[in-house]
Design a protein around this motif. Structure first.
Motif, PDB file in Angstrom:
ATOM      1  N   LEU A  22       0.848  -1.197   0.000  1.00  0.00           N
ATOM      2  CA  LEU A  22       0.000   0.000   0.000  1.00  0.00           C
ATOM      3  C   LEU A  22       0.882   1.245   0.000  1.00  0.00           C
ATOM      4  O   LEU A  22       2.076   1.171   0.333  1.00  0.00           O
ATOM      5  N   THR A  26       2.627  -0.260   4.131  1.00  0.00           N
ATOM      6  CA  THR A  26       1.983  -1.435   4.716  1.00  0.00           C
ATOM      7  C   THR A  26       1.837  -2.495   3.632  1.00  0.00           C
ATOM      8  O   THR A  26       1.454  -2.191   2.509  1.00  0.00           O
ATOM      9  N   LEU A  28       0.146  -6.023   2.203  1.00  0.00           N
ATOM     10  CA  LEU A  28      -0.902  -7.029   2.307  1.00  0.00           C
ATOM     11  C   LEU A  28      -0.172  -8.355   2.158  1.00  0.00           C
ATOM     12  O   LEU A  28       0.339  -8.682   1.085  1.00  0.00           O
ATOM     13  N   TYR A  30       0.274 -12.415   2.337  1.00  0.00           N
ATOM     14  CA  TYR A  30      -0.501 -13.640   2.173  1.00  0.00           C
ATOM     15  C   TYR A  30      -0.144 -14.641   3.274  1.00  0.00           C
ATOM     16  O   TYR A  30       1.025 -14.795   3.625  1.00  0.00           O
ATOM     17  N   GLU A 153      -7.524  -9.968  13.865  1.00  0.00           N
ATOM     18  CA  GLU A 153      -6.683 -10.455  12.764  1.00  0.00           C
ATOM     19  C   GLU A 153      -7.056 -11.885  12.376  1.00  0.00           C
ATOM     20  O   GLU A 153      -6.946 -12.253  11.203  1.00  0.00           O
ATOM     21  N   HIS A 156      -9.728 -11.416  10.063  1.00  0.00           N
ATOM     22  CA  HIS A 156      -9.187 -10.871   8.822  1.00  0.00           C
ATOM     23  C   HIS A 156      -8.588 -11.981   7.951  1.00  0.00           C
ATOM     24  O   HIS A 156      -8.796 -12.021   6.731  1.00  0.00           O
ATOM     25  N   THR A 162      -5.190 -12.965   4.214  1.00  0.00           N
ATOM     26  CA  THR A 162      -4.080 -12.005   4.257  1.00  0.00           C
ATOM     27  C   THR A 162      -4.106 -11.251   5.582  1.00  0.00           C
ATOM     28  O   THR A 162      -5.080 -11.321   6.328  1.00  0.00           O
ATOM     29  N   LEU A 164      -2.697  -7.204   7.094  1.00  0.00           N
ATOM     30  CA  LEU A 164      -2.023  -5.928   6.827  1.00  0.00           C
ATOM     31  C   LEU A 164      -0.863  -5.826   7.802  1.00  0.00           C
ATOM     32  O   LEU A 164      -1.064  -5.834   9.012  1.00  0.00           O
ATOM     33  N   GLN A 165       0.345  -5.778   7.296  1.00  0.00           N
ATOM     34  CA  GLN A 165       1.532  -5.820   8.153  1.00  0.00           C
ATOM     35  C   GLN A 165       2.589  -4.845   7.685  1.00  0.00           C
ATOM     36  O   GLN A 165       2.788  -4.668   6.486  1.00  0.00           O
ATOM     37  N   LYS A 166       3.301  -4.276   8.653  1.00  0.00           N
ATOM     38  CA  LYS A 166       4.519  -3.526   8.341  1.00  0.00           C
ATOM     39  C   LYS A 166       5.694  -4.487   8.520  1.00  0.00           C
ATOM     40  O   LYS A 166       5.681  -5.293   9.452  1.00  0.00           O
TER      41      LYS A 166
ATOM     42  N   GLU B  84      -6.867 -10.832  22.535  1.00  0.00           N
ATOM     43  CA  GLU B  84      -7.494  -9.532  22.258  1.00  0.00           C
ATOM     44  C   GLU B  84      -8.445  -9.166  23.397  1.00  0.00           C
ATOM     45  O   GLU B  84      -8.947  -8.053  23.475  1.00  0.00           O
ATOM     46  N   LYS B 113      -7.169  -2.116  16.435  1.00  0.00           N
ATOM     47  CA  LYS B 113      -8.308  -2.813  15.822  1.00  0.00           C
ATOM     48  C   LYS B 113      -9.581  -2.660  16.646  1.00  0.00           C
ATOM     49  O   LYS B 113     -10.639  -3.109  16.239  1.00  0.00           O
ATOM     50  N   ILE B 177     -11.138  -5.360   7.286  1.00  0.00           N
ATOM     51  CA  ILE B 177     -11.522  -6.417   6.340  1.00  0.00           C
ATOM     52  C   ILE B 177     -12.184  -5.810   5.102  1.00  0.00           C
ATOM     53  O   ILE B 177     -11.863  -6.175   3.975  1.00  0.00           O
ATOM     54  N   PHE B 190      -2.373 -13.509  -6.762  1.00  0.00           N
ATOM     55  CA  PHE B 190      -1.291 -14.076  -5.947  1.00  0.00           C
ATOM     56  C   PHE B 190      -1.488 -15.584  -5.807  1.00  0.00           C
ATOM     57  O   PHE B 190      -0.562 -16.370  -5.978  1.00  0.00           O
TER      58      PHE B 190
END
Lengths: 476, 203
Positions: A22, A26, A28, A30, A153, A156, A162, A164-166, B84, B113, B177, B190
């Motif tokens: 992104l 960040t 995405l 897998y 997560e 997610h 996937t 979202l990660q740094k 969490e 989150k 999401i 992918f």
């Protein structure tokens, strides 16, 4: 990113899994494997249900119960605790509704999620692996990028496969030299955490390297990677090598035949390039490691078994002094006391850190022909039903029960105080688990983290003891 | 997720380092299938004695701090497990912002989150804010995410850093999401590539 820059194991696995970057950097990312258990998944499935979303890849997902189940024979007649039963029933409904593969409580393959992943060949080199549990770092021993996530997560990943990660920073901990007699992988990782502290790896992925790490079997590598999180790192990893490939070969979910050869060829490209640069480097000499024990309520508060309880008066500052006083009070310790004088009430051999067949073999070898000290409750909890079967086939259960140990069913057990296996207030426990936080093993419980060998020695002695005084009989 | 824009409220001082997730919410309270209702178990081992009676010495049992919306602590806040339930318990109690010198990674992620803002500030500043917080109801602290400042009761403004993407999500209460779903074609591509290169990853 320049393609020809020397890269680390982490860099390579990361790059292989970036779906999209992104604008703010960040990624995405897998996720190849998602392990699910009863405690951190109900709210995630509920979120999917409310939004009308399916699980994107049930074939990349597997669920098991481990955290809140009993480890005695009562599991065969149904779960008695209503809250535990509700969580297990909820998972069982969710896996049916969403079509997720599931290993039920009474299946021989059932066990601790971080034990069964590698055991079943579900966790493979080069993979990205997640689970709603911080000790997912264990699977990094396979040469995978494996880390714990929260329930949002989990949802997610279920929905999108996937995250979202740094990118994390690279850290390498090199342990060279040969480990002395009586020391194991657990002593290595406790020594590392003692050196770098519980925030030493924050923001980093740790690659464990060096002669002493290479010499470890897969169980030992899993023990080391398991406690990466106690060093603050989300993930720990060991480069895949012949030891890894030999371990993976023939496991139920591992690639077979020509696919296995192709996989090995790819896995062999993953180890860090020789001149790869790490953001942080730490070195330890294995020869200087002694059998370790934690004395405080943080995993960084460890010492060799020959040491004494530290004196708060010698603390470097006021904050540390207050912290030490609180710890000593909670743990019921006096400054200057020898660690070997501390009487134990309970010994727990188990958890995702140390419940594999290799751990149980070590315990049985030391316990053979000896007896658990009077007044000590000593329990051995295999990490999976298959490990239990294997141990029984080797006669280890008989050696242990003859010595006075309880031989139990697979599960998280006394690692975390959310199933019937708990300490009572004030009880002192030599435990092969991973956290000695206040109340971790039950409110008021006092945890000393040790290796399976040291736990066995404590059970026999009735107090924390130096395993070097308890070498297997007939071996010398 | 409830957006986080700005809040002004009582801050509770918790002058401890390494506040772990077993302290925030002990494991025996994780046997729930809901996200709500955990506020009563927040810091249970400190808040209640063995008989379940409130411990009057613990900060969140004291009058002004029962309504705390901000928590101030020292290093490595939220270390330990990935549960969490830790941010859920904080949120259910009413805490929307935690200020500390640094945070454990997973807790840090989990907070965003759930509409909780973790603010990293140097230890000296946390110590000064802790002194402000000790004034209880007489010292309200403002946390302004849009402007990225913490405003002390004196009016002094302390700037803080926050990841722009997370700030955007928090300000707007955005669900990750839904955003990721917009990248579905890229995920499909992918998977097609990976299936060809590493077929053993697909059952």
């Amino acid at each position: 990113m320049a393609e020809n820059r020397p890269r680390t194991l982490f860099d390579k696995i990361w790059a292989h899994h970036v779906v999209e970057t992104l604008p703010d950097g960040t990624a995405l990312l897998y996720i190849d494997r998602h392990l699910v258990h009863e405690v951190t998944s109900p709210q995630a499935f509920e979120g999917l249900r409310v939004a009308g979303r399916p699980v994107r890849r049930p074939d990349a997902t597997i669920a098991v119960v481990d955290h809140n189940i009993a480890t005695d024979s009562s599991r065969r007649t149904g779960i008695t605790d209503p809250e535990s039963r509700l969580q297990v029933d909820t998972l069982e409904k969710n896996v049916v509704e969403f079509g997720v593969p599931y290993i039920p409580l009474l299946d021989a393959r059932q066990g601790i999620v971080h034990v069964i992943g590698p055991e079943q060949g579900l966790s493979l080199p080069g993979m990205t692996i997640v689970c709603g549990d911080s000790h997912t770092s264990t699977h990094g021993a396979m040469g995978a990028l494996a880390f714990g996530i929260g329930t949002s997560e989990v949802e997610h990943v279920l929905a999108t496969q996937t995250l979202l990660q740094k990118p994390a920073k690279n850290m390498r901990v090199t342990v060279d030299g040969k480990l002395p007699v009586g020391c194991t992988a657990k002593d290595i990782v406790l020594a590392i955490i003692g050196k770098i502290g519980t925030a030493g790896g924050t923001g980093h992925v740790i690659e464990f390297a060096g002669e002493a790490i290479r010499a470890l079997d897969m169980a030992g590598r899993m023990t080391v990677c398991n406690m990466s999180i106690e060093a603050g790192a989300r993930a720990g990893m060991v480069a895949p090598d012949q030891t890894t490939f030999d371990y993976v070969k023939g496991r139920p979910y591992a690639p077979k035949g020509e696919a296995f050869d192709r996989a090995v060829a790819w896995w062999s490209t993953l180890p860090s390039d020789p001149d790869a640069v790490f953001d942080k480097e730490v070195f330890l000499d294995a020869a200087e490691i002694a059998p370790m024990v934690s004395w405080g309520t943080s995993p960084e508060d460890v010492a060799p078994i020959t040491a004494t309880v530290p004196d708060p008066a010698e603390a470097p500052n006021e904050t540390r002094r207050a912290q030490l006083e609180r710890m000593l009070q909670y743990m019921g310790l006096t400054p200057g006391q020898k660690l070997t004088e501390l009487k134990v009430d309970v010994v727990f051999i188990g958890s995702c850190t140390n419940s594999r067949i290799e751990d149980i073999r070590v315990a049985a070898a030391i316990a053979k022909g000896r007896k658990v000290a009077d007044g000590v409750r000593a329990m051995v909890v295999p990490g999976s039903g298959l490990i239990k079967q294997q141990a029984e086939a080797e006669g280890l259960d008989r050696i242990l029960t003859e010595a006075g140990f309880e031989w139990r069913e697979a599960g998280c057990s006394m690692c975390l105080g959310m199933n019937p296996d708990k300490l009572t207030p004030g009880q002192r426990c030599a435990s092969t688990s991973n956290r000695n936080f206040e109340g971790r093993q039950g409110p008021g419980g006092r945890t000393h983290l040790v290796s399976p060998a040291m736990a066995t020695a404590a059970a026999l002695a009735g107090h924390l003891a130096d395993v070097r005084d308890y070498q297997p009989q007939g071996s010398h | 997720m409830k957006p986080f824009t700005t809040l002004t409220g009582v801050a509770a001082p918790l002058p401890k380092a390494n506040v772990d997730t077993d302290q925030i919410i002990p494991a025996r309270f994780l046997k729930t299938i809901a996200r709500t209702g955990l506020g009563k178990s927040l810091f249970a081992n400190f808040r209640y004695d063995e008989q379940g009676q409130e411990n009057p010495d613990f900060v969140l049992n004291q009058a002004p701090y029962r309504n705390a919306e901000v928590l101030i602590a020292f290093e490595n806040f939220g270390c330990g497990s990935s549960r969490e339930h830790a941010p859920w318990a904080l949120l259910d109690f009413g805490i929307r912002c935690v200020i500390a010198p640094d945070f454990a990674d997973i807790f840090h992620n989990n907070s965003f989150k759930n509409g909780i803002l973790p603010v990293k500030l140097p230890r000296e500043i946390c110590a000064a804010l802790m002194e402000d917080a000790k004034l209880g109801g007489n010292a309200r602290i403002t946390v302004d995410l849009e402007r990225q400042v913490v405003v002390r009761p004196s009016g002094e403004e302390i700037p803080f850093e926050v990841d722009p993407f997370r700030k955007h999500c928090l300000l707007n209460g955005l669900d990750d999401i839904g955003q990721t779903m917009q990248h579905k074609p890229a995920i499909d591509d992918f998977e097609a590539r990976q299936r060809a290169a590493q077929p053993w990853l697909y059952a």
